[in-house]
Design a protein around this motif. Structure first.
Motif, PDB file in Angstrom:
ATOM      1  N   GLY A 158     -67.540 -21.681 140.042  1.00 35.73           N
ATOM      2  CA  GLY A 158     -68.744 -21.300 139.704  1.00 35.73           C
ATOM      3  C   GLY A 158     -69.194 -22.003 138.343  1.00 35.73           C
ATOM      4  N   ASN A 159     -68.387 -23.012 138.065  1.00 33.51           N
ATOM      5  CA  ASN A 159     -68.751 -23.652 136.762  1.00 33.51           C
ATOM      6  C   ASN A 159     -68.558 -22.788 135.470  1.00 33.51           C
ATOM      7  OD1 ASN A 159     -68.810 -26.302 137.827  1.00 33.51           O
ATOM      8  ND2 ASN A 159     -70.936 -25.951 138.496  1.00 33.51           N
ATOM      9  N   ALA A 160     -67.767 -21.789 135.603  1.00 33.15           N
ATOM     10  CA  ALA A 160     -67.798 -20.709 134.432  1.00 33.15           C
ATOM     11  C   ALA A 160     -67.317 -21.519 133.317  1.00 33.15           C
ATOM     12  CB  ALA A 160     -66.862 -19.728 134.825  1.00 33.15           C
ATOM     13  N   PRO A 161     -67.575 -21.135 132.190  1.00 33.65           N
ATOM     14  CA  PRO A 161     -67.225 -21.704 130.801  1.00 33.65           C
ATOM     15  C   PRO A 161     -65.902 -21.550 130.555  1.00 33.65           C
ATOM     16  CG  PRO A 161     -69.043 -20.202 130.224  1.00 33.65           C
ATOM     17  CD  PRO A 161     -68.872 -20.140 131.670  1.00 33.65           C
ATOM     18  N   VAL A 162     -65.406 -20.215 130.891  1.00 30.88           N
ATOM     19  CA  VAL A 162     -63.970 -19.534 130.566  1.00 30.88           C
ATOM     20  C   VAL A 162     -63.233 -19.512 131.820  1.00 30.88           C
ATOM     21  CG1 VAL A 162     -62.689 -17.673 129.512  1.00 30.88           C
ATOM     22  CG2 VAL A 162     -64.823 -18.677 128.386  1.00 30.88           C
ATOM     23  N   LEU A 163     -62.222 -19.891 131.735  1.00 32.57           N
ATOM     24  CA  LEU A 163     -61.242 -19.792 133.210  1.00 32.57           C
ATOM     25  C   LEU A 163     -59.784 -18.962 132.699  1.00 32.57           C
ATOM     26  CD1 LEU A 163     -61.437 -19.947 136.068  1.00 32.57           C
ATOM     27  CD2 LEU A 163     -60.157 -22.166 135.820  1.00 32.57           C
ATOM     28  N   MET A 164     -59.586 -17.792 133.421  1.00 34.84           N
ATOM     29  CA  MET A 164     -58.203 -17.476 132.727  1.00 34.84           C
ATOM     30  C   MET A 164     -57.471 -17.011 134.009  1.00 34.84           C
ATOM     31  SD  MET A 164     -59.732 -14.096 130.901  1.00 34.84           S
ATOM     32  CE  MET A 164     -60.031 -12.433 131.904  1.00 34.84           C
ATOM     33  N   ALA A 165     -55.993 -16.922 133.932  1.00 36.95           N
ATOM     34  CA  ALA A 165     -55.487 -16.205 135.039  1.00 36.95           C
ATOM     35  C   ALA A 165     -54.672 -15.142 134.412  1.00 36.95           C
ATOM     36  CB  ALA A 165     -54.299 -17.223 135.302  1.00 36.95           C
ATOM     37  N   VAL A 166     -54.653 -13.895 135.139  1.00 40.37           N
ATOM     38  CA  VAL A 166     -54.083 -12.496 134.802  1.00 40.37           C
ATOM     39  C   VAL A 166     -52.677 -12.418 135.613  1.00 40.37           C
ATOM     40  CG1 VAL A 166     -54.329 -10.192 134.371  1.00 40.37           C
ATOM     41  CG2 VAL A 166     -56.276 -11.624 133.991  1.00 40.37           C
ATOM     42  N   LEU A 167     -51.530 -12.164 134.885  1.00 42.66           N
ATOM     43  CA  LEU A 167     -50.487 -12.022 135.811  1.00 42.66           C
ATOM     44  C   LEU A 167     -49.933 -10.673 135.338  1.00 42.66           C
ATOM     45  CD1 LEU A 167     -50.818 -15.426 134.860  1.00 42.66           C
ATOM     46  CD2 LEU A 167     -48.348 -15.376 134.916  1.00 42.66           C
ATOM     47  N   SER A 168     -48.852 -10.167 136.215  1.00 41.70           N
ATOM     48  CA  SER A 168     -48.297  -8.949 136.061  1.00 41.70           C
ATOM     49  C   SER A 168     -46.876  -9.122 136.178  1.00 41.70           C
ATOM     50  CB  SER A 168     -48.572  -8.137 137.369  1.00 41.70           C
ATOM     51  OG  SER A 168     -48.165  -6.810 136.989  1.00 41.70           O
ATOM     52  N   LYS A 169     -46.098  -8.646 135.457  1.00 41.12           N
ATOM     53  CA  LYS A 169     -44.665  -8.888 135.141  1.00 41.12           C
ATOM     54  C   LYS A 169     -44.087  -8.008 136.401  1.00 41.12           C
ATOM     55  CE  LYS A 169     -40.806  -8.863 132.201  1.00 41.12           C
ATOM     56  NZ  LYS A 169     -40.097  -9.295 130.958  1.00 41.12           N
ATOM     57  N   ASP A 202     -46.310 -11.778 139.173  1.00 46.76           N
ATOM     58  CA  ASP A 202     -47.395 -12.021 140.226  1.00 46.76           C
ATOM     59  C   ASP A 202     -48.436 -12.393 139.572  1.00 46.76           C
ATOM     60  OD1 ASP A 202     -45.830 -11.227 142.581  1.00 46.76           O
ATOM     61  OD2 ASP A 202     -46.006  -9.180 141.734  1.00 46.76           O
ATOM     62  N   VAL A 203     -49.450 -13.348 140.239  1.00 46.56           N
ATOM     63  CA  VAL A 203     -50.856 -13.521 139.674  1.00 46.56           C
ATOM     64  C   VAL A 203     -51.880 -12.768 140.581  1.00 46.56           C
ATOM     65  CG1 VAL A 203     -52.509 -15.386 139.540  1.00 46.56           C
ATOM     66  CG2 VAL A 203     -50.100 -16.097 139.564  1.00 46.56           C
ATOM     67  N   ILE A 204     -52.345 -11.665 139.616  1.00 45.28           N
ATOM     68  CA  ILE A 204     -53.463 -10.985 139.955  1.00 45.28           C
ATOM     69  C   ILE A 204     -54.727 -11.551 140.480  1.00 45.28           C
ATOM     70  CG2 ILE A 204     -54.702  -8.716 139.605  1.00 45.28           C
ATOM     71  CD1 ILE A 204     -51.513  -8.333 140.183  1.00 45.28           C
TER      72      ILE A 204
END
Length: 161
Positions: A65-76, A131-133
């Motif tokens: 969606g052309n978001a200005p911030v992109l982040m991945a959240v991972l779980s160990k 895992d990538v949440i």
């Protein structure tokens, strides 16, 4: 806005404005997110901020969606299968805390499961044992959709003897 208003008004955002989201705000919301319940205080989450080069390689059909911030959240992963599952659930709580804290300040999110695919994990450099949440677009909404109908909670309740 009360917590109930925040929860009930939150929407998935599919189109974002180009306005930047300041890093101080992101850190405030991440710190609030870290108050999520997590069994045995494992604090299993990690956050990867995704730059333009990596974003282009992910090749998401809507570019988040052309978001200005992109982040991945991972779980160990945990030491056992049960702990791995508990960690993923705790990380989902972390994500929800983040989403609600951001929404309360007028910032929306788009949650994508794109990084469940092996080639996307490789692009993100996700190590074994994680895992990538989700991958999350974060920004000020260009559009806010109407709420989708929900099943009445009465239809979801069971009483046990």
């Amino acid at each position: 806005m009360s917590i109930l208003e925040t929860i009930k008004s939150r929407r998935t955002i599919k189109k974002f404005k180009t306005d930047p989201v300041h890093s101080e705000k992101l850190m405030t919301w991440l710190e609030a997110a870290a108050m999520a319940p997590n069994h045995r205080m494992t604090e299993p989450w990690e956050v990867y901020f995704i730059g333009q080069e990596t974003r282009a390689k992910l090749n998401h059909k809507t570019n988040f969606g052309n978001a200005p911030v992109l982040m991945a959240v991972l779980s160990k992963h945990g030491a056992t299968a049960l702990e791995t599952e508990e960690n993923a659930l705790a990380t989902a709580c972390f994500v929800q805390n983040f989403n609600l804290a951001a929404w309360e300040e007028g910032v929306g999110t788009f949650w994508s499961s794109i990084a469940a695919a092996a080639n996307k994990r490789e692009i993100l450099g996700v190590p074994e044992g994680y895992d990538v949440i989700g991958v999350f677009g974060v920004g000020y909404p260009e559009e806010i959709s109407e709420p989708k109908p929900r099943t009445p909670m009465q239809n979801k309740l069971k009483e046990l003897p």
